[in-house]
Motif scaffolding. Sequence first.
Motif, PDB file in Angstrom:
ATOM      1  N   LEU A   6      16.584  -7.309   6.766  1.00 21.71           N
ATOM      2  CA  LEU A   6      17.203  -6.054   6.337  1.00 21.71           C
ATOM      3  C   LEU A   6      17.735  -5.243   7.486  1.00 21.71           C
ATOM      4  CD1 LEU A   6      15.358  -5.840   3.300  1.00 21.71           C
ATOM      5  CD2 LEU A   6      17.104  -4.090   3.535  1.00 21.71           C
ATOM      6  N   GLY A  59      21.498  -4.333   7.157  1.00 26.39           N
ATOM      7  CA  GLY A  59      21.734  -2.901   7.047  1.00 26.39           C
ATOM      8  C   GLY A  59      22.748  -2.406   8.059  1.00 26.39           C
ATOM      9  N   LEU A  92      21.251  -7.684  -6.477  1.00 25.49           N
ATOM     10  CA  LEU A  92      20.872  -6.445  -5.807  1.00 25.49           C
ATOM     11  C   LEU A  92      22.067  -5.500  -5.748  1.00 25.49           C
ATOM     12  CD1 LEU A  92      18.241  -5.530  -4.496  1.00 25.49           C
ATOM     13  CD2 LEU A  92      19.251  -6.078  -2.283  1.00 25.49           C
ATOM     14  N   TRP A 105      22.662  -4.027  -9.117  1.00 30.11           N
ATOM     15  CA  TRP A 105      21.668  -2.978  -9.348  1.00 30.11           C
ATOM     16  C   TRP A 105      22.084  -1.698  -8.641  1.00 30.11           C
ATOM     17  CZ3 TRP A 105      18.486   0.398  -6.916  1.00 30.11           C
ATOM     18  CH2 TRP A 105      17.377   0.873  -7.627  1.00 30.11           C
ATOM     19  N   SER A 106      22.518  -1.824  -7.418  1.00 26.53           N
ATOM     20  CA  SER A 106      22.830  -0.638  -6.630  1.00 26.53           C
ATOM     21  C   SER A 106      24.067   0.070  -7.161  1.00 26.53           C
ATOM     22  CB  SER A 106      23.003  -1.001  -5.158  1.00 26.53           C
ATOM     23  OG  SER A 106      24.361  -1.191  -4.843  1.00 26.53           O
ATOM     24  N   TRP A 124      22.883   1.988 -10.226  1.00 28.32           N
ATOM     25  CA  TRP A 124      21.984   3.010  -9.705  1.00 28.32           C
ATOM     26  C   TRP A 124      22.784   4.178  -9.119  1.00 28.32           C
ATOM     27  CZ3 TRP A 124      21.569   3.654  -4.202  1.00 28.32           C
ATOM     28  CH2 TRP A 124      20.522   4.472  -3.762  1.00 28.32           C
ATOM     29  N   LYS A 152      24.544   6.087 -11.843  1.00 30.46           N
ATOM     30  CA  LYS A 152      23.560   6.842 -12.624  1.00 30.46           C
ATOM     31  C   LYS A 152      23.171   8.125 -11.884  1.00 30.46           C
ATOM     32  CE  LYS A 152      18.936   6.345 -14.638  1.00 30.46           C
ATOM     33  NZ  LYS A 152      18.100   6.843 -13.528  1.00 30.46           N
ATOM     34  N   LEU A 153      22.881   7.981 -10.613  1.00 28.97           N
ATOM     35  CA  LEU A 153      22.514   9.162  -9.825  1.00 28.97           C
ATOM     36  C   LEU A 153      23.644  10.182  -9.815  1.00 28.97           C
ATOM     37  CD1 LEU A 153      20.641   7.892  -6.640  1.00 28.97           C
ATOM     38  CD2 LEU A 153      19.727   9.002  -8.667  1.00 28.97           C
ATOM     39  N   ARG A 196      23.744  14.531 -11.548  1.00 33.91           N
ATOM     40  CA  ARG A 196      23.754  15.755 -10.752  1.00 33.91           C
ATOM     41  C   ARG A 196      24.810  16.754 -11.180  1.00 33.91           C
ATOM     42  NH1 ARG A 196      21.188  13.340  -5.474  1.00 33.91           N
ATOM     43  NH2 ARG A 196      19.374  12.652  -6.621  1.00 33.91           N
ATOM     44  N   MET A 212      24.948   7.856   0.894  1.00 37.03           N
ATOM     45  CA  MET A 212      24.022   6.838   1.402  1.00 37.03           C
ATOM     46  C   MET A 212      23.991   5.606   0.499  1.00 37.03           C
ATOM     47  SD  MET A 212      20.008   7.047   2.354  1.00 37.03           S
ATOM     48  CE  MET A 212      20.001   8.650   1.588  1.00 37.03           C
ATOM     49  N   THR A 213      24.102   4.474   1.087  1.00 31.86           N
ATOM     50  CA  THR A 213      24.071   3.254   0.286  1.00 31.86           C
ATOM     51  C   THR A 213      22.639   2.724   0.163  1.00 31.86           C
ATOM     52  OG1 THR A 213      24.163   1.063   1.330  1.00 31.86           O
ATOM     53  CG2 THR A 213      25.730   2.684   2.090  1.00 31.86           C
ATOM     54  N   LEU A 214      22.466   1.786  -0.726  1.00 29.52           N
ATOM     55  CA  LEU A 214      21.135   1.240  -0.970  1.00 29.52           C
ATOM     56  C   LEU A 214      20.556   0.588   0.277  1.00 29.52           C
ATOM     57  CD1 LEU A 214      18.879   0.541  -3.008  1.00 29.52           C
ATOM     58  CD2 LEU A 214      20.053  -1.611  -3.380  1.00 29.52           C
ATOM     59  N   ASP A 245      21.353   1.126   3.300  1.00 23.46           N
ATOM     60  CA  ASP A 245      21.114   2.193   4.247  1.00 23.46           C
ATOM     61  C   ASP A 245      19.683   2.668   4.084  1.00 23.46           C
ATOM     62  OD1 ASP A 245      22.727   3.264   6.130  1.00 23.46           O
ATOM     63  OD2 ASP A 245      23.007   5.128   5.043  1.00 23.46           O
ATOM     64  N   LEU A 246      19.370   2.955   2.849  1.00 25.28           N
ATOM     65  CA  LEU A 246      18.059   3.486   2.512  1.00 25.28           C
ATOM     66  C   LEU A 246      16.956   2.477   2.797  1.00 25.28           C
ATOM     67  CD1 LEU A 246      17.505   5.270  -0.896  1.00 25.28           C
ATOM     68  CD2 LEU A 246      15.709   4.545   0.629  1.00 25.28           C
ATOM     69  N   LEU A 247      17.143   1.264   2.325  1.00 24.78           N
ATOM     70  CA  LEU A 247      16.097   0.246   2.455  1.00 24.78           C
ATOM     71  C   LEU A 247      15.933  -0.246   3.883  1.00 24.78           C
ATOM     72  CD1 LEU A 247      16.611  -1.938  -0.729  1.00 24.78           C
ATOM     73  CD2 LEU A 247      15.107   0.017  -0.361  1.00 24.78           C
ATOM     74  N   ASP A 274      14.371  11.497  -3.996  1.00 24.58           N
ATOM     75  CA  ASP A 274      15.728  11.943  -4.337  1.00 24.58           C
ATOM     76  C   ASP A 274      16.462  10.881  -5.134  1.00 24.58           C
ATOM     77  OD1 ASP A 274      15.361  14.301  -3.081  1.00 24.58           O
ATOM     78  OD2 ASP A 274      16.625  13.866  -1.357  1.00 24.58           O
ATOM     79  N   THR A 275      16.245   9.634  -4.779  1.00 22.48           N
ATOM     80  CA  THR A 275      16.968   8.552  -5.422  1.00 22.48           C
ATOM     81  C   THR A 275      16.180   7.955  -6.588  1.00 22.48           C
ATOM     82  OG1 THR A 275      16.024   7.108  -3.735  1.00 22.48           O
ATOM     83  CG2 THR A 275      18.240   7.918  -3.361  1.00 22.48           C
ATOM     84  N   GLN A 276      15.063   8.600  -6.895  1.00 17.44           N
ATOM     85  CA  GLN A 276      14.284   8.231  -8.087  1.00 17.44           C
ATOM     86  C   GLN A 276      13.783   6.805  -8.072  1.00 17.44           C
ATOM     87  OE1 GLN A 276      16.420   9.551 -11.565  1.00 17.44           O
ATOM     88  NE2 GLN A 276      17.210  11.314 -10.459  1.00 17.44           N
ATOM     89  N   ILE A 277      13.413   6.355  -6.917  1.00 16.75           N
ATOM     90  CA  ILE A 277      12.800   5.042  -6.791  1.00 16.75           C
ATOM     91  C   ILE A 277      11.284   5.220  -6.736  1.00 16.75           C
ATOM     92  CG2 ILE A 277      12.516   3.101  -5.177  1.00 16.75           C
ATOM     93  CD1 ILE A 277      15.480   3.436  -4.488  1.00 16.75           C
ATOM     94  N   GLU A 291      12.541   2.363 -12.362  1.00 14.03           N
ATOM     95  CA  GLU A 291      13.662   1.932 -11.523  1.00 14.03           C
ATOM     96  C   GLU A 291      13.150   1.233 -10.277  1.00 14.03           C
ATOM     97  OE1 GLU A 291      17.424   3.592 -11.480  1.00 14.03           O
ATOM     98  OE2 GLU A 291      16.799   2.519 -13.277  1.00 14.03           O
ATOM     99  N   LEU A 333      13.705  -2.593  -8.955  1.00 14.09           N
ATOM    100  CA  LEU A 333      14.269  -2.871  -7.628  1.00 14.09           C
ATOM    101  C   LEU A 333      13.385  -3.829  -6.841  1.00 14.09           C
ATOM    102  CD1 LEU A 333      16.279  -2.430  -5.381  1.00 14.09           C
ATOM    103  CD2 LEU A 333      15.028  -0.380  -4.707  1.00 14.09           C
TER     104      LEU A 333
END
Lengths: 93, 93
Positions: free
Chosen positions: A4, A8, A78, A81-82, A85, A88-89, A93, B1-3, B5-7, B51-54, B67, B71
């Motif tokens: 990752l 990433g 994946l 999913w993203s 996701w 949805k987010l 808002r 922010m992308t997935l 990025d976060l992970l 924030d991203t509801q994970i 969610e 994931l």
Amino acid sequence: MTLLDLLGRRMALRVLWELSNANAPLTFRELEAAAETNPSVLNKRLKELRDTQIVEHCKEGYCLTSEGRSLVALILPLHAWSESWASKLRTER
Amino acid sequence: MTLLDLLGRRMALRVLWELSNANAPLTFRELEAAAETNPSVLNKRLKELRDTQIVEHCKEGYCLTSEGRSLVALILPLHAWSESWASKLRTER
DNA sequence: CGGGATCCCCGACGATACTG
DNA sequence: CAGTATCGTCGGGGATCCCG
């Protein structure tokens, strides 16, 4: 370096994406244009991806190894999913 | 922010991993110990994951949202792939 | 055309101290 | 116990130049 970590980084996935969508190997300059980046970053990513044998430098350009192709296959769900996701987010808002 | 990025950030996956392996919610301090990190980083990651509801802050600690669980399910094959990939690379050198 | 070298900048990380 | 504030350090990103 972990997987990752590698994926990433800037343009790593983008490179995989561009390569998996091309039916022929892409040259350095073609990749640079396709991924909308600069030689510096592209060079770093390609070196890492080559070192880890996800991408290889075949005749007439860069292409995915079989490893690379199997990795892309795992990433697609994946990615899907993203996508949902993210949308949805956004609507929440 | 992308997935990714976060992970890709420090302790993001680790937190998911620890939470998915716990059968009860974990407190802030418990997570801090389990993930072997410091409050500063943990706080940042938790904020992003909330924030991203994970991840959510339920009674008595933190746990995965539905969610989050879906994931994690997608990440497992990727994790398996990266394991064999890492060991393959290691033996080759 | 391919790709390495250089240089600057900024943001993530990590330790620690501190407050409610 | 939960979380925030501060601050120094380090590594990646990006632009650009240049050489074979």
